[in-house]
Scaffold this motif. Structure first.
Motif: not given
Ligand code: BTN
Length: 255
Positions: A56-61, A145-166
């Motif tokens: 499955s592909f976790i797809s938060p808002e 945000n990384t925290e929007d993903f299940p705990r087991e994925l949090q070390d393996t994902v990154i988001t554009v917002r986290e990289l750019t700060g906007r």
């Protein structure tokens, strides 16, 4: 599909849905009903997002979830090579629109510092004419945000917002991906050799020690090159070389 769903479109004409189970499933249904080449669907939330290998592909808002229908008149075995092309298109759009430079993890994840930013799933669909078309599904961790993903994925994902700060407007990036996909697709149709060279240049897996998942085992190998069909040429620990066309590789043993 309700009339209300049909009303919202981006500047490039991508249909915007507030929610669907999976934009790939939705677009495949449109394809079966005869939708045109280039039809694209964006959902603000997916309740049943699908990834490769039946995952499955976790797809938060606040993420970007879109699918594009491509109807090339080509042999079915060429359709999987559209996936790496889509990865090049997403790479270009992320640079242009968000100022983010991602790398490609073979075959089709976009990563930054080894963390996943985007996944791509290409699926075949037959129309009434019996011809096989491709639905390219693209999921970008955009304003999440990384925290929007299940705990087991949090070390393996990154988001554009986290990289750019906007935050980035979802429709703006979707339109930019669409535009780049149109350009890259035209190069793919012409068999433009520079496209594979561009993919190879962006492919972070090359020259690295990897593990190939096969029959439940993680086999150590070294990633050597990208083949004409975008397969991964790997050298295994016993010295034999193989072109891997499907499947999964990782820089860590795969559980
Ligand atoms: C993967 O990482 O394994 C591929 C993920 C592909 C996710 C996208 S999101 C839009 C489209 N709809 C889906 O259900 N999947 C793709």
């Amino acid at each position: 599909m309700s009339d209300r769903d049909m009303m919202n479109c981006t500047e490039k004409g991508i249909l915007v849905l507030p929610e669907t189970d999976s934009t790939n499933t939705y677009t495949k249904e449109l394809a079966r009903r005869g939708a045109a080449h280039g039809t694209a669907v964006l959902a603000l939330r997916q309740t049943g997002g699908r990834g490769r290998m039946g995952r499955s592909f976790i797809s938060p808002e606040k993420g970007l979830y879109m699918s594009v229908l491509l109807r090339p008149d080509c042999p079915a075995e060429l359709l999987p090579t559209l996936t790496p092309c889509a990865a090049v298109a997403v790479h270009r759009a992320l640079c242009r629109t968000c100022g983010v430079t991602a790398e490609i993890k073979w075959p089709n994840d976009l990563v930054v510092n080894g963390r996943k930013l985007c996944g791509i799933l290409t699926e075949g669909v037959a129309g009434f004419d019996g011809k096989l078309s491709a639905v390219i599904g693209i999921g970008v961790n955009l304003n999440t945000n990384t925290e929007d993903f299940p705990r087991e994925l949090q070390d393996t994902v990154i988001t554009v917002r986290e990289l750019t700060g906007r935050e980035t407007r979802i429709c703006e990036l979707a339109d930019s991906i669409y535009e780049e996909l149109v350009t890259v697709y035209a190069r793919w149709l012409k068999g433009d050799e520079s496209l594979r060279a561009e993919y190879r240049e962006l492919c972070v897996s090359l020259g690295r020690d990897i593990f190939v998942l096969r029959n439940g085992e993680s086999l150590p190998a070294r990633a050597l090159d990208i083949g004409e069909d975008y397969s991964l040429l790997a050298e295994f620990a016993d010295g034999h070389r193989e072109s891997i066309r499907f499947g999964e590789v990782s820089i860590r043993p795969i559980a």
